[in-house]
Design an enzyme around this catalytic site. Structure first.
Site, PDB file in Angstrom:
ATOM      1  N   ASP A 167       0.852  -1.192   0.000  1.00 28.83           N
ATOM      2  CA  ASP A 167       0.000   0.000   0.000  1.00 28.83           C
ATOM      3  C   ASP A 167       0.888   1.242   0.000  1.00 28.83           C
ATOM      4  O   ASP A 167       1.713   1.426   0.899  1.00 28.83           O
ATOM      5  CB  ASP A 167      -0.889  -0.018   1.235  1.00 28.83           C
ATOM      6  CG  ASP A 167      -2.029   0.989   1.165  1.00 28.83           C
ATOM      7  OD1 ASP A 167      -1.821   2.083   0.600  1.00 28.83           O
ATOM      8  OD2 ASP A 167      -3.119   0.679   1.665  1.00 28.83           O
ATOM      9  N   LYS A 171      -1.073   9.759   0.052  1.00 29.92           N
ATOM     10  CA  LYS A 171      -1.168  11.111   0.617  1.00 29.92           C
ATOM     11  C   LYS A 171       0.013  11.360   1.554  1.00 29.92           C
ATOM     12  O   LYS A 171       0.368  10.506   2.358  1.00 29.92           O
ATOM     13  CB  LYS A 171      -2.486  11.284   1.378  1.00 29.92           C
ATOM     14  CG  LYS A 171      -3.713  11.223   0.472  1.00 29.92           C
ATOM     15  CD  LYS A 171      -4.992  11.419   1.265  1.00 29.92           C
ATOM     16  CE  LYS A 171      -6.208  11.358   0.347  1.00 29.92           C
ATOM     17  NZ  LYS A 171      -7.475  11.528   1.095  1.00 29.92           N
ATOM     18  N   ASP A 203       4.794   0.682  -7.852  1.00 32.50           N
ATOM     19  CA  ASP A 203       4.513   1.485  -9.037  1.00 32.50           C
ATOM     20  C   ASP A 203       4.250   2.944  -8.655  1.00 32.50           C
ATOM     21  O   ASP A 203       3.678   3.697  -9.435  1.00 32.50           O
ATOM     22  CB  ASP A 203       3.334   0.913  -9.830  1.00 32.50           C
ATOM     23  CG  ASP A 203       2.068   0.752  -9.009  1.00 32.50           C
ATOM     24  OD1 ASP A 203       2.105   1.047  -7.790  1.00 32.50           O
ATOM     25  OD2 ASP A 203       1.046   0.302  -9.559  1.00 32.50           O
ATOM     26  N   PHE A 244      -2.291  -6.189 -15.041  1.00 36.40           N
ATOM     27  CA  PHE A 244      -2.449  -4.799 -14.601  1.00 36.40           C
ATOM     28  C   PHE A 244      -1.148  -4.026 -14.792  1.00 36.40           C
ATOM     29  O   PHE A 244      -1.135  -2.894 -15.276  1.00 36.40           O
ATOM     30  CB  PHE A 244      -2.869  -4.768 -13.134  1.00 36.40           C
ATOM     31  CG  PHE A 244      -2.868  -3.386 -12.524  1.00 36.40           C
ATOM     32  CD1 PHE A 244      -3.909  -2.506 -12.762  1.00 36.40           C
ATOM     33  CD2 PHE A 244      -1.808  -2.961 -11.730  1.00 36.40           C
ATOM     34  CE1 PHE A 244      -3.904  -1.225 -12.224  1.00 36.40           C
ATOM     35  CE2 PHE A 244      -1.793  -1.691 -11.184  1.00 36.40           C
ATOM     36  CZ  PHE A 244      -2.843  -0.825 -11.429  1.00 36.40           C
TER      37      PHE A 244
END
Length: 265
Positions: A167, A171, A203, A244
C-alpha cells in the site's frame, strides 16, 4: 496460474504486516510495535477491507485450508515438518490475491514459499490456485506479518523476502504508515540468511525513492543493482509481469524493483 489474471491497482492492495515501529526497544531480532495510546492497540499498516468470496474460493478454504494454511503460533516453527522437506524458504508479505505467488511457486519448485496475508478472499484465491496447480511448496499464514516473522521464523533462516506493491499510502500525511521504514527493514534483515535477498516492487515513484533510501541505509543490506545505475534493477525473471502492470507500462507508468542482499556476518 495464468499470467494475465488482472490484479487490483496498487492503491487498493494492502500490506499484511504491522506498521514499522517508531520507537526501538528490545534486543537484536526483536521488533517493537507502535501503539495507539487512546486504545493501547498496535498501529498497523494494513486496512481490512471487505471482499466478496467466489464459490471456488469458499470451497478451497473448506477443503485445502487444513493442509496448507497454518495457524499463527507464538513460537518458532519446524518448517521442515510443515513442508515435509528441507529447502530454501522465501516469505512473502501481503500476497494480495496470490497470482504472483502461485506463478513463482510453480516456476521454482526447489524453493518453499510462506505467504502471509490477512484478507480471507486472497487466502481463498491462493488456496484455489494451490489446488489447481498441485503446488506442494506453498504454505499460508493468515495473520499479521510482523508477529509471524517475530514469533514463528528463526533469525537468519530465510533465503528471501518478497514485498510486492505494498500500500503506497499516497497522501503525504499518510507516508508514516508505509511499511518500508528503517526500523522494520532492520528487523527484516535479521530474518535473512547471509546472502538472502529482500525484493521490493512498487509502481509509485516517490515510494520507490523512499524504499531506495531506507534499504540503502540499512547496514546489514547491500544493493544488487549495477554500479553506476540509479539503484533499481530490471524486473527479475522470478517476479511475473501481471496484466495490470503490463497495461500500466503500456500507458507509460513506471514500476521500480529493488533487490538487496543480506551481507555476510
Amino acid at each position: 496460474m495464468a499470467s494475465d489474471v488482472p490484479m487490483p491497482p496498487a492503491d487498493e492492495m494492502t500490506d499484511a504486516a504491522a506498521a514499522a515501529p517508531s520507537d526501538p526497544v528490545g534486543g537484536a531480532g526483536e521488533v517493537p510495535v507502535a501503539t495507539d495510546s487512546r486504545h493501547q492497540r498496535p498501529v498497523r499498516s494494513f486496512v481490512l477491507r471487505a471482499g466478496r468470496m467466489g464459490t471456488g474460493q469458499i470451497r478451497a478454504l473448506e477443503e485445502l485450508a487444513p493442509r496448507f494454511r497454518l495457524p499463527y503460533q507464538a513460537q518458532l516453527q519446524d518448517w521442515d515438518a510443515h513442508f515435509g522437506r528441507q529447502a530454501p524458504r522465501v516469505l512473502e508479505i501481503g500476497f494480495g490475491m496470490g497470482q504472483a505467488t502461485a506463478q513463482i511457486a510453480a516456476a521454482r519448485p526447489e524453493l518453499d514459499f510462506i505467504g502471509v496475508e490477512v484478507h480471507e478472499p486472497g487466502v481463498g484465491s491462493l488456496l484455489k490456485m494451490i489446488g489447481e496447480g498441485g503446488l506442494g511448496n506453498v504454505r499460508i499464514v493468515q495473520h499479521d506479518a510482523v508477529e509471524v516473522l517475530r514469533d514463528m521464523v528463526a533469525p537468519g533462516s530465510l533465503a528471501g523476502l518478497h514485498i510486492y506493491f505494498p500500500d503506497p499510502w499516497h497522501k503525504k500525511r499518510h507516508h508514516k504508515r508505509r511499511l518500508i521504514q528503517p526500523d522494520f527493514v532492520a528487523f527484516l534483515a535479521t530474518r535473512l540468511a547471509p546472502g538472502g535477498w529482500l525484493h521490493c516492487a512498487t509502481d509509485w515513484q516517490d515510494y520507490a525513492v523512499q524504499m531506495l533510501e531506507v534499504l540503502g541505509g540499512c547496514p546489514a543490506l547491500e544493493n544488487t543493482a549495477a554500479p553506476g545505475s540509479d539503484g533499481y534493477v530490471p524486473r527479475p525473471e522470478m517476479r511475473p509481469l501481471t496484466r495490470f502492470e503490463a497495461r500500466g507500462l503500456r500507458l507509460g507508468h513506471g514500476v521500480w524493483d529493488l533487490v538487496f542482499r543480506r551481507k555476510a556476518d
